[in-house]
Design an enzyme around this catalytic site. Structure first.
Site, short mmCIF file in Angstrom:
data_model
loop_
_atom_site.label_atom_id
_atom_site.label_comp_id
_atom_site.label_asym_id
_atom_site.label_seq_id
_atom_site.Cartn_x
_atom_site.Cartn_y
_atom_site.Cartn_z
N GLU A 1 9.94 15.75 15.43
CA GLU A 1 10.36 15.57 14.04
C GLU A 1 9.54 16.53 13.17
O GLU A 1 8.31 16.47 13.17
CB GLU A 1 10.11 14.13 13.59
CG GLU A 1 10.56 13.90 12.18
CD GLU A 1 10.48 12.44 11.75
OE1 GLU A 1 9.48 11.78 12.06
OE2 GLU A 1 11.42 11.97 11.09
N LYS B 1 0.88 -1.17 0.00
CA LYS B 1 0.00 0.00 0.00
C LYS B 1 0.92 1.22 0.00
O LYS B 1 1.49 1.60 1.03
CB LYS B 1 -0.87 -0.01 1.28
CG LYS B 1 -2.20 0.70 1.16
CD LYS B 1 -2.10 2.19 0.89
CE LYS B 1 -1.82 2.99 2.14
NZ LYS B 1 -1.56 4.42 1.83
N GLU C 1 9.73 0.98 10.81
CA GLU C 1 10.79 1.97 10.56
C GLU C 1 10.14 3.33 10.70
O GLU C 1 9.40 3.76 9.81
CB GLU C 1 11.34 1.81 9.14
CG GLU C 1 11.97 0.47 8.83
CD GLU C 1 13.24 0.22 9.62
OE1 GLU C 1 13.99 1.18 9.86
OE2 GLU C 1 13.47 -0.94 10.00
N CYS D 1 13.76 10.79 7.33
CA CYS D 1 13.62 10.52 8.77
C CYS D 1 14.95 10.50 9.49
O CYS D 1 15.01 10.83 10.67
CB CYS D 1 12.85 9.23 8.99
SG CYS D 1 13.47 7.89 8.00
P1 ADP Z 1 3.42 10.70 7.15
O1 ADP Z 1 3.04 11.38 8.43
O2 ADP Z 1 4.84 10.79 6.82
O3 ADP Z 1 2.46 10.90 6.02
P2 ADP Z 1 2.20 8.31 7.86
O4 ADP Z 1 2.74 7.47 8.94
O5 ADP Z 1 0.97 9.09 8.12
O6 ADP Z 1 3.39 9.20 7.47
O7 ADP Z 1 1.98 7.51 6.52
C1 ADP Z 1 2.81 6.46 6.11
C2 ADP Z 1 1.94 5.43 5.45
O8 ADP Z 1 1.00 4.96 6.40
C3 ADP Z 1 1.12 5.93 4.27
O9 ADP Z 1 1.08 4.93 3.27
C4 ADP Z 1 -0.25 6.14 4.88
O10 ADP Z 1 -1.31 6.02 3.95
C5 ADP Z 1 -0.30 5.00 5.86
N1 ADP Z 1 -1.27 5.19 6.95
C6 ADP Z 1 -1.68 6.34 7.51
N2 ADP Z 1 -2.60 6.10 8.48
C7 ADP Z 1 -2.77 4.76 8.54
C8 ADP Z 1 -3.57 3.88 9.34
N3 ADP Z 1 -4.39 4.34 10.27
N4 ADP Z 1 -3.47 2.55 9.12
C9 ADP Z 1 -2.63 2.06 8.18
N5 ADP Z 1 -1.86 2.84 7.39
C10 ADP Z 1 -1.91 4.18 7.57
#
Ligand code: ADP
Length: 498
Positions: free
Chosen positions: A400, A191, A266, A300
């Site tokens: 961060e 995903k 990570e 990161c």
């Molecule tokens: P950033 O803050 O850098 O956007 P995220 O941790 O929000 O990083 O996003 C990293 C990945 O996690 C993306 O592919 C995002 O769609 C996914 N993501 C965000 N929220 C969720 C969730 N509740 N469950 C699973 N995946 C998620």
């Protein structure tokens, strides 16, 4: 629509898919519910493509396709060498399609095309080859020397490995995560981040062309709370790899915990660079300016806290200010751009919000930063680099930010520098800058993190494990030989001797 006049014909044709479809079981399909979403060119704020929006039903299809491929395609059971041949073919195709992949990556993330061409895309091919070769050299069956029994251990792929990936290095992280999982014989469901799904989808064309069986690689674009959550919660996955924020990492670990699925996280970081007074302040400033502006600070592990020995503070700050002020900010596709936009308006609001809060709570601007105007691209998500200083508990020294914002602090001796670095709840990567290599080694191991670099920052040779501890991650890292083992479940076989 974004200006596509300069892109390659294959990129234009790919982006014209309405929507760009997802890749499940070797087929290009629309979402079960028919939904789509837009991905933008952050350099212009305009639409780049419409993409099929995966949700729970699409994730279910993808996990089932990956399961079927694991059981029936022959991928998991073929001799390792045969799998390695296919992964080498894939690596060759990544190299051959580097111009198209780099254009897509640059357009979707906003990063300079030159960086995508010289760093992101070649790295994908290198990672695929490195793990293919490692798998060939790895003994998967080892006798165990015990008295009274014949015993041995085998290493078997787990099954379906799921990955939820972020937007800062979309395809490079596909390489770091998928290469070991695939080399070990697992099948995968990915995903990608909603902001940057394009290069990962284009990569599936190459997977197909390489002759990797249908269902071995499945990609479902969509949003985190729908597609991402559905994947993390899916009982049909056998392993999960997540790269992203600690907040989401916790949710994913909880979902995997409920199904007892092993998870590798990570997460973020707040990397420090400790600069002693025996280095050339100008040369070191150049390196750290390069680190904080690399990928517009959306890295990161980059150096975001700069700890400068008090004796070289003045010349260091003067040099860094001059260099940061001269950084050429522009659209990723312009050849002279050194720093592109942030990935989204949301990310820009986050970075500007941190600057505002940091200054309102006692931080001092050594270089103010703020919104950047780029002629010809009035709606892009640009910011100027910033340098702050102040109390080590300032929010900009703790959190961060994920943008080109450095927080500078002075220190007087080694012990003080170590204490300042280790205040952070993160533990990803730090660097030590000194000509005294004995001191460098001593400080390097005193900094609590998965990675310490000496006289460099953001160093990623294949074969050196890269991981985080504390808030920065768990479950083993990436890029090392152990990473291949993470995707191979150990199984022992024992027979009493008569
Ligand atoms: P950033 O803050 O850098 O956007 P995220 O941790 O929000 O990083 O996003 C990293 C990945 O996690 C993306 O592919 C995002 O769609 C996914 N993501 C965000 N929220 C969720 C969730 N509740 N469950 C699973 N995946 C998620």
């Amino acid at each position: 629509m974004a200006d596509l006049s300069r892109v390659l014909p294959e990129v234009r044709e790919f982006l014209a898919g309405r929507p760009v479809r997802m890749y499940i079981g070797g087929k290009w399909v629309e979402a079960v519910e028919g939904g789509t979403f837009r991905t933008l060119d952050p350099g212009d704020g305009t639409e780049l493509a419409t993409v099929a929006e995966g949700r729970a039903a699409d994730i279910d299809r993808a996990v089932n396709a990956a399961r079927e491929a694991f059981l029936e395609s022959g991928w998991a059971t073929m001799p390792v060498r045969d799998r390695a041949v296919l992964l080498h073919r894939l690596a060759d195709l990544v190299d051959r399609h580097r111009p198209a992949l780099a254009q897509l990556e640059s357009l979707d993330v906003g990063k300079p095309l030159t960086a995508a061409e010289s760093i992101d895309i070649p790295n994908v091919a290198q990672t695929l080859r490195w793990y293919a070769d490692l798998a060939v050299r790895t003994r998967l069956r080892e006798p165990i020397a015990v008295s009274g029994y014949e015993a041995w251990q085998v290493r078997m792929p787990y099954g379906v490995a799921a990955f939820i990936l972020p937007w800062n290095f979309p395809l490079l992280l596909v390489g770091w995560n998928l290469a070991p999982a695939l080399a070990a014989g697992n099948t995968v469901v990915v995903k990608p981040a909603e902001d940057t799904p394009l290069s990962t989808l284009y990569f599936c064309r190459l997977v197909e062309e390489a002759g990797i069986p249908p269902g071995v690689v499945n990609v479902v674009p969509g949003f985190g709370d729908k597609a991402g959550a559905a994947l993390a919660e899916h009982p049909g996955i056998n392993r999960m790899g997540f790269t992203g924020s600690p907040e989401v990492g916790r949710q994913i670990a909880a979902a995997c915990g409920a199904n007892l699925v092993p998870v590798k996280l990570e997460l973020g970081g707040k990397g420090a660079a400790v600069v002693f007074d025996d280095v050339d302040p100008v040369a070191t400033a150049r390196q750290l300016v390069g680190a904080i502006t690399f990928n517009t600070g959306q890295v990161c592990c980059t150096a975001t806290r700069w700890l400068i020995h008090e004796r070289i503070w003045e010349p260091f700050v003067a040099a860094a200010r001059e260099m940061l002020s001269a950084v050429k900010i522009g659209h990723g596709q312009e050849s002279d751009t050194q720093m592109g936009p942030l990935v989204s308006e949301k990310q820009r609001a986050r970075v500007l919000g941190y600057l505002e809060k940091g200054l309102a709570t006692g931080g001092e601007a050594l270089l103010p930063g703020g919104r950047a105007e780029v002629p010809g691209h009035p709606c892009g998500f640009y910011v100027r680099p910033a340098m702050l200083t102040g109390h080590p508990d300032n929010i900009c020294a703790r959190d961060e930010i994920f943008g080109p914002v450095a927080f500078l602090m002075r220190f007087g001796d080694e012990a003080e520098s170590i204490e300042l670095v280790n205040r952070s709840p993160y533990g990803l990567a730090n660097s030590v800058w000194t000509r005294d290599l004995e001191r460098a080694g001593r400080v390097a191991v005193s900094l609590v993190a998965g990675n310490s670099w000496i006289n460099g920052h953001n160093l990623f040779p294949h074969g050196v494990p890269y991981a985080g501890c504390n808030l920065s991650g768990m479950g083993g890292g990436v890029l090392g030989p152990e990473t291949l083992m993470d995707y191979l479940r150990p199984q022992s076989v024992v027979r009493p001797l008569e």
